[in-house]
Each structure stands twice: as C-alpha cells, then as structure tokens.
Enzyme design. Structure first.
Site, short mmCIF file in Angstrom:
data_model
loop_
_atom_site.label_atom_id
_atom_site.label_comp_id
_atom_site.label_asym_id
_atom_site.label_seq_id
_atom_site.Cartn_x
_atom_site.Cartn_y
_atom_site.Cartn_z
N HIS A 15 0.81 -1.21 0.00
CA HIS A 15 0.00 0.00 0.00
C HIS A 15 0.85 1.26 0.00
CE1 HIS A 15 0.44 -0.38 4.50
NE2 HIS A 15 0.54 0.92 4.40
N ASP A 54 0.62 -7.60 1.33
CA ASP A 54 1.01 -6.22 1.59
C ASP A 54 2.53 -6.05 1.61
OD1 ASP A 54 0.71 -3.57 2.04
OD2 ASP A 54 -0.04 -3.74 4.08
N SER A 99 4.93 4.35 9.83
CA SER A 99 5.79 3.20 10.10
C SER A 99 5.51 2.04 9.16
CB SER A 99 5.63 2.75 11.55
OG SER A 99 4.31 2.32 11.80
#
Length: 998
Positions: A79, A110, A193
């Site tokens: 993402h 991801d 993060s």
C-alpha cells in the site's frame, strides 16, 4: 558460619546480579544491532499522481529498508508502493535523498519493492537488512525501526504474541490482505511506520510492519516467506539483465478467499472426527484447517466450490491419475495420495507455480469428500495495467482486490475518480460502467473505443453499478467532455514497471446544431406574464478551482436583457469566474451553450451570452430595466424561478423595506467579494426563500431590481445570502455590453457560425472598453460622526460640506470614506485609507452609485478629499471595469520530469482554448498534479489502520445555508475551501471523500 537465611539472601543477590549482567549485555547487543539496522532504514515519500484502484491521489510518508544494496532494492508495503503510477524518493539516515522507482507490488499481499541507483548514494554506506522469515516465533523480542508518526527514525519494542492472526480488515473500499496469516505484537506503531523492518537481536528482519489497531496497542506484521521468494526472483531477473517487474514474479489464484478455522468450528461445518484425528496425527500442533469463505464471481471456483467447504489437500496432479473437466466432482480414490494442506503458504506455493494450468483440490462438504479440478488464473492479469484519463475522470479495469471487496467480477470499467465529466452526470467514483451510448463496455478497451467515437458535447446514456448495490443497474446522461482536459492513456510495462503515456486522438467533429423552439408556461397577473419569457436558468460548471471558488457546480436564475444578441444577466455567485462551461436553460425544455461575456470586478453581476440562432421563433424576450429607482415603501411584484421545477415561475407581492450597504466579509482564501454595493431589502415570504433568484417588476412589467445571491463569509464559514440589486446602476454597463455583442455577432457571419476558427459553437464578445471604476473600497460614515458636536471635532468635516452632501442626496446623511486600497492599482498611492471623498470633478457625491456614475466614462478624475483635517484636490487614475482580458490557467506537475503533461487554458476572445504538451511517451510518469490534505488509512469501525502517513484529497459537503469541509480520518487536521450552498444555485465539489489506502 552463615545462617541459612544469609545464604538465601546471598543467592538471591547473586541471581539478581547475574540477571542484571545478562540484561546489560542484551541491551548493549541491541544498541549495536540498532545502530547497524538504522543505516539500512529509509523514509519513503510517495506521490500518487492519480486516483488508481483503491488509492487516492496525494502524498504519503512511510518506511522501507534496504534488502540488496548492490542492486538497489528496498522492501516496503504494497500500500506504499501501490499498483498505480507514482513518483517516490527516499531520505537516508544521513538525510541524503535518492530517487526511487517502483519495482514490484504484490497483487494480494502487503509487500512491494522500490529500486534505486546505488551510484546515487554518495555520502554513507548503506546496510543490508537480511530477511529471516524462519526465525519468527512466539515470545521473540523484536524492535520496529521506522518513520513512526512522521519522525525521521523511531524505535519501538515489542514481543511477538501470535503467528496465526487473521489478516486485518481496513474496510470495504480500500486495500485488504487475505489468504495469509499475520503476526500480532503489542508495539503500538502509528502513521508513517508502514514498511518498517521488525528485527530480532541479531539485526535480521523476521517480519514486515503493515498495520495497527486503533482500539488497542496491537500491531500487525506480515510474514516474510512470500517477500523473500519475490526478492529472489527479482534479483535473478536483474542480474540476468532481463528487467524486473510483475512478469518476473509468477502469481496464481483460484478466485477464492480462505479462512483458517479451529477444529471446534469445523465440526459444525460437518468435518468428520476421523478427518480431524488424521490431521492432528500427521500435523502435530495444528489447530485448524482452511475453509472457503468467499468466491469471487466469474472465477474458476464459481459454481464449483461453496462457502463452508473444508480444504483437505491440494495437488498439481489428479490424485486418482485421471483428468476430469473443471467443475466435475467425484469421491477421492485414496486419501493418502496427497498430504493435508492446512496452511496458506503451502497452497500459495502450489498456485504460484501453475498460473494458466490446473490443480486438484480435495474437499469435505457436509462430511462428504470431493475432488475438484480448477484452473489457476494469473493474478497479475487481474490487476489493472492501463489507465484512461478523459474529461477529468480516471478509468481502469476493476482490480481483483476490489472485485473481492465488492463481490463483483473483475475486469469491468472502474471509475477510480469521477472528476468533471462524470460528476456532472452524478456518476460517483467507484462506479463500474457497463454501457456507454447503448454499447456494452466489458473492459477498458471497449470503453475507450466507444468514447473515442463520440464528439465533444455529445449527450449519451451511460449505465453503471455501485459497489454497495451492484445488483441494481443505474442510468445517467453523460455530456462528453473533450475540451477542458487532455485525454491520455497510460500503460504499464510488466518487465520494467514503468508507465508509458499516449495522447488520445482528437474527437470527431460534432454535428451541426439544430435550432430549437421554446414554449414558456405563462400564468399570473399581466406583469408576471410580461417578464416570464425573459427568465432563464443558468448552469455553470467549473473544471478547475481557481480564484478561490468554493464549488464546482453552480446553478441560478438569469434575466435575458438583450434577446437579439443573447445577453443574460446573472449574479456572480452563479458565475464566479470566467473559466467554466456555461449553459442556459429555457422553460426547463431547451438548453443551449453560452460563454462568459462580462464579470464585474466589484459588483455582484455577470453577463453570459448564448447564440440566438440556436433558438426558433421569438418567444424569448428582452426584459426592460426601469431607470427609476425603487423607493422605501413602494410595492412591486416578485417573479422568480423555483428550485425544483423552473418551467412555471412563482410570484408574490413585495414591499421595499430599506436600502442599505451590502457588507461581505473577507475570507481567508482570496476570492471575489462584492464591494461598494448598495442593495434593496424587501419584506420577503416563502416564495422568495424557495427560489434560485428572480426579479422585482412594476405594474408595467419593467424590472426594478434583480434578486441575486451573494457569497458571504463569517469566521471562515461561507454562506449564501440573497439581496435585491437595483436595476438603475446596471443600465450603462448593459448598454455597452449589448453594443460590443452586436458588433461581434455581425462580424461572425452566418447564424451558429464560429468566429474562433477552432470548432467552438460560439465566440464571446471581446472585453469591454471605455467603462471605468475607482479602485477603492469605500464605506459610509454618518455626518454626525464626520462633523462632530463642535467645530474641529469628529473627522473635521465642515458644516458647509455637510449641507452640500445632504443637498445632493436627501435620504443619505453620510459621507464616503476610503476603507481599503488595492496595491498595484492606480488609486493606490494617490489616495490614503481614511480619506473622506467629498466630490468628483467638483460634483458632491455621498453614495456608491453617485461615485460610480461620476467616474464611469472618465479614465482620470479629480477628487476632492478631506485628509488630516484639510481639504485638497487629488488627481486619480481609474481602471477599466473589466477583468483580465487574457486570463490563463496553467496546470503542470509539481516536480518537473520528462513525461510531465503541461496544459494551459487561455481565454482568447472569450473562448477558452486548451493547449497540452506531453513529452516522450516512454518516459516514466512523474509528479503529483493535484492538491492534497493530510489523511491516514483507518477502518470504518476504528479497528485497524495502516501505518503510513498519507495526504490525499477531501471533498466539501454542501449544506443549505453553509458548508463545512469534510476531511478523511487523519493524524493532523486539514481544511479546504467550502461550498457555499447545497441549493440548486451552488453545488459541492465533485471530488469525494474516501478512506485513504495508506
């Protein structure tokens, strides 16, 4: 001799000392590890240049870490990399910046990779962080090193609590991982993060930080088995010089979403006891099995598998040695022919080896075992690889991710951003288009072919479905837009991960216009019937928000003041700027295009012009403006257009209550503001409140005042306020506009012709000349304040001057004071704030209309002013009463690059022309082209969010009298200009607020 108690105390002290020593060594070891790891962690800054799939256009901050410094490969989240066109750079530990290019983004999981040129790193030695997926275990102490909450570097500690957590759910309109386990840890990461390495004490990455819970201090880590496989394949391709991208990493799917369920739940699904015993015996420590949770429509599993099927085994060959067709089922011949498959990883390894081939699944449904043969689809083929930008909208094929979220077949035409063209048709973003102009559009190529066959301005039907009601097909009417926006198509090279740009061919010529007949619905008293054929509805759409405009769609009432040349008077809250597409609607039956003819710089009036040749007959009539001003207490008839159905006007008897100064507050965003304006207020009723505007007429049908809307501001909140605008001061301006428009009409030639030479249906008249105004904002001051109680007090105005001012306007006992001057104008430097204006060219003035009439035809006037208690004559230059004769709107990328698309809109003779320059089509797409606001990805329930800080567009939601800006869920609040109203006069911005994917 020491006692037993003393010995116990000595032993406890020794144990404590030993534990302290071990802890000290561990901390020292962590310090050395983190110092080394920090040199391999980078801050990733990403610009998403367009809305794509589940991502908004905008800017985001995240984290990545170096996994191959020789080849220049950085691992981060999917993402963050996204699957669409982006530009990115990285900030190293020493604040050195390097450019990044997307290398690979996984279609499901991801994780993704960026690439950089190792030669760009000049001032530090980067450290590789090796991947160690096998070292993750429950109870392992880890550190998360990354750009947490926007900090350059942040270190969070934690302990891995679970290795089999379900993938977090971020919502149905954004990216979600599935068919994998996640790790759970109480490290409480936050925005920025995403992509941080989760390292053990030896400095090896055991997981990838991906998301966090907003309800607790839990963080979610992605296991690294699949990223490690993809990295090895990319390294092999780069070393072989073949280029690297999605084509180098084969990925397969069955179109099925699986869940890992415990044996207790599986029993309720019909799992037999002997099957559970066999699984527990062959796989000690296993607590459950994989169950079919969802089947993506139009996939190989549709009609073959069912939700609730328990997966027993998966194989690349038929366990019985036969080859039944896809969808056939039979009982397994041998249970021992294939090992049990209870993990996502093992099944995915099998599928990734066989895209385009087949696998055999052994299932148990209701206690009955079955063997099914299913084709394996290529996951990358289900991910959009082409983008069409047209009419300000963004289209691409519906991705596998969104198809899974919305339970729709992948591959349809997905509206990533509704933009100008589709928002005008009320087709929202995320719609899936099935037909255009009565032609089926199953994919992007079919849609592009139909769209290119349509001329600019064509009005065609479009059918679409929405994700939350995809069983219902909706119909809208689309106005094809090929003028305001450059049409472009972008295609992804699967080997280089670079997007190439190509410009769409020009549209075919439109058919010649056909004149239409207008029939007004006439009713009411004679004065109402007289003015009804002069009332029209003005629709104005703004493609680009310039000059501080708050919305993109406006609608209001206009008055035809010259039917021979097509001039329509309207307020500037309906036509706030020249840049826009204007249409005139007659009697709710006929609609013709128009152009902006005149925008008054200081007053709330504008003139638009349509081509009278587009109408048949003489049913449209010019309204007659009365030169006689309204008096307080005078009765007149209000005639206006209703908000909903403008075919039949509403009317009501009204009484003039007062005349006063219209004061519009100064907004924080620079925009047009009416100044030096006197307005008329009436005893109004429901008829006036429920209209989009109107006129006040006398018994003969002459217009005495115009009922227009003002865009007002109070404490940064915009709202709409209707006031009466006197007709008398408008007469000189209207006469000048009619003269210029008539000259342009005669010059243009045949009816419906084109004086621009570029296929425009109508060229607007050139800007006005010969009309002037004073560049000063004035305010009235009462004579009692200006004169004071005794001579020399107040502002120093003498009683003799007070008597002269009263004589020139009996009802206005006031003097005008200079309140504000505009830097750079002729009056600035010649006048001062606080000057009292007594006379213009020797004629006393004390009202706004008197000053305006005195300077209207004079490029230079002599003002008699009172300054510092003394009377003096000041020669002041005036300015022409027109806006910039050559306004321009230039759209360009924020970061220059070889592929940057630069567009410029120029108003020549009132007709806007688009010039677009696109460089080499093989260059990578670069730079964000639209504004943004801070946002962060969060699930609707507040359960989970990703850990990158992202900025993206938000929309302004209109309310009836004011509008408040809406923002996505953010780490820091951001606001944008607000819409002024939700009534048909002004509409909200076409952009829609959506959960940001990062």
């Amino acid at each position: 001799m020491p006692t037993g108690q003393q010995l116990a105390l000595s032993g406890a002290a020794l144990a404590a000392l030993t534990a302290w020593t071990v802890r000290l060594r561990q901390e020292k070891g962590w310090e050395e590890t983190l110092e080394r790891v920090a040199k391999g962690v980078v801050v990733v800054r990403v610009n998403s240049v367009m809305a794509f799939d589940m991502n908004e256009r905008g800017f985001s901050l995240a984290t990545g870490f170096v996994v191959d410094k020789a080849l220049g490969i950085i691992l981060t989240n999917r993402h963050v990399v996204t699957t669409g066109p982006v530009t990115a750079d990285a900030v190293l530990h020493n604040k050195e910046e390097i450019e990044l290019t997307p290398l690979y983004a996984d279609p499901v999981h991801d994780f993704g990779f960026f690439k950089y040129d190792p030669a760009d790193v000049r001032f530090m030695e980067l450290q590789e962080i090796p991947l160690a997926p096998s070292e993750a275990r429950v109870g392992l102490e880890v550190r998360v090193v990354g750009n947490d909450a926007g900090e350059k570097i942040s270190i969070l500690s934690g302990t891995i609590a679970r290795l089999d957590r379900a993938a977090p759910n971020y919502g149905s309109h954004t990216y979600n991982d599935f068919n994998t386990f996640y790790f759970s840890c109480a490290s409480n990461t936050s925005g920025g993060s995403s992509g941080s390495p989760v390292v053990n004490a030896s400095g090896r990455a055991v997981a990838l930080n991906a998301g966090t819970s907003t309800k607790s201090a839990s963080s979610y880590y992605l296991p690294l088995q699949r990223p490690a496989r993809a990295l090895a394949l990319l390294q092999k391709a780069l070393l072989a010089g073949r280029g690297a991208g999605r084509a180098c990493v084969p990925r397969g799917t069955l179109g099925v979403v699986l869940q890992h369920r415990a044996f207790g739940e599986l029993k309720r699904l019909g799992l037999r006891r002997e099957t559970e015993a066999a699984v527990r015996g062959s796989l000690p420590g296993e607590t459950g099995m994989l169950v079919v949770d969802q089947i993506v429509p139009a996939g190989p599993a549709e009609g073959v598998l069912e939700p609730g099927d328990v997966l027993l085994a998966a194989s690349g060959s038929d366990p019985a040695g036969g080859a039944p067709l896809n969808g056939s089922s039979r009982a397994p011949s041998s249970r021992a022919s294939a090992p049990f498959c209870t993990s996502f990883l093992r099944l995915e390894e099998l599928l990734d080896e066989r895209p385009g081939e087949a696998v055999w699944l052994t299932l148990q449904r209701g206690g009955v075992e079955k063997v099914e043969r299913l084709a394996v689809l290529d996951l990358h083929a289900l991910s959009p690889a082409s983008v069409l930008e047209a009419g300000g909208c963004t289209f691409h094929s519906l991705s596998y991710q969104q198809a899974r979220n919305w339970n729709m077949p992948p591959g349809g035409v997905h509206v990533a951003f509704s933009g100008y063209m589709l928002s005008n048709a009320n087709v929202p973003s995320r719609a899936v288009i099935s037909e255009l102009n009565n032609c089926k559009t199953p994919d992007l190529d079919a849609f592009t072919s139909v769209f290119l066959s349509l001329p600019h301005g064509a009005r065609v039907p479009v059918r679409y479905r929405l994700p939350y009601s995809h069983h219902t097909e909706r119909l809208a009417v689309l106005d094809v837009e090929r003028t305001w926006f450059a049409g472009e198509r972008y295609d992804l090279d699967a080997l280089s991960s670079r997007w190439t740009c190509s410009t769409l061919p020009p549209p075919p010529p439109p058919p010649p216009p056909v004149p239409q007949r207008v029939a007004f619905a006439v009713a009411g008293p004679p004065e109402v019937r007289a003015v009804t054929p002069s009332l029209v509805r003005v629709l104005f759409d703004i493609p680009y928000q310039i000059d501080g405009v708050a919305g993109l769609k406006y609608a209001g009432m206009g008055v035809v003041v010259d039917a021979a040349v097509g001039l329509v008077l309207v307020d500037r809250n309906t036509v706030p700027v020249a840049l826009g597409a204007c249409r005139i609607e007659f009697a709710s039956t006929v609609e013709v295009p128009a152009v902006t003819a005149f925008l008054h710089p200081t007053h709330n009036i504008a003139l638009v012009r349509y081509d009278p040749a587009l109408l048949c007959g003489d049913s449209v009539r010019s309204a007659t403006l009365s030169p006689t001003p309204l008096e307080v207490g005078e009765e007149c008839m209000f005639v206006g257009l209703p908000r909903q159905d403008a075919a039949l006007p509403v009317f009501q008897q009204s009484v003039v209550r007062e005349t006063c100064v219209m004061e519009v507050g100064i907004a924080s965003v620079p925009r047009f503001r009416a100044v030096n304006e006197e307005v008329i207020r009436f005893d109004v009723g429901l008829a006036l409140e429920d209209t989009v505007g109107g006129v006040f007429v006398d018994e003969s049908g002459e217009v005495k005042a115009f009922w227009g809307a003002y865009c007002c501001c109070h404490e940064d909140e915009l709202y709409e306020q209707f006031e009466g605008v006197p007709a008398q001061p408008l007469l000189p301006i209207l006469a000048a506009c009619s003269e210029v428009a008539e000259a342009a009409r005669q010059k243009r030639g045949p009816p419906g012709g084109d004086d621009t030479g570029e296929g425009r249906p109508l060229g607007a008249p050139p800007p006005l000349s010969g009309l002037y105004l004073l560049d000063a904002e004035l305010r009235p001051v009462s004579l009692s304040v200006a004169c004071g109680s005794v001579a020399g007090s107040g502002l120093g105005l003498s009683r003799a001057w007070a008597e002269r001012l009263v004589a020139c306007e009996q009802e206005k006992r006031q003097v005008l004071s200079v309140q504000r001057l505009i830097p750079g104008t002729p009056a600035h430097g010649q006048l001062l704030e606080g000057d009292l204006i007594l006379a213009v060219d020797g004629v006393p003035v004390n009202t706004f209309p008197a000053v305006e009439a005195a300077v209207l035809r004079s490029p230079r006037v002599q003002l008699t002013v009172l300054r510092d208690g003394g009377e003096r004559a000041v020669d002041v230059s005036t300015s022409e009463a027109r806006e910039d004769a050559q306004p321009r709107a230039r759209m360009h990328p924020a970061i220059p690059a070889p592929s940057a698309s630069v567009s410029e809109l120029t108003a020549g003779a009132g007709a806007w022309r688009l010039r677009c320059a696109v460089s080499a089509a093989t260059a990578p797409l670069s730079a964000a082209r639209r504004s943004a606001q801070t946002g962060r990805r969060t699930s609707p329930s507040g359960a989970a969010s990703s850990c990158s800080t992202r900025t993206g567009p938000s929309s302004s939601a209109a309310t009836r009298r004011r509008a408040a800006a809406s923002t996505s869920r953010t780490t820091s609040t951001a606001r944008r200009p607000k819409s002024t109203s939700s009534c048909p006069r002004t509409g909200s911005s076409s952009s829609t607020a959506r959960p940001s994917p990062t």
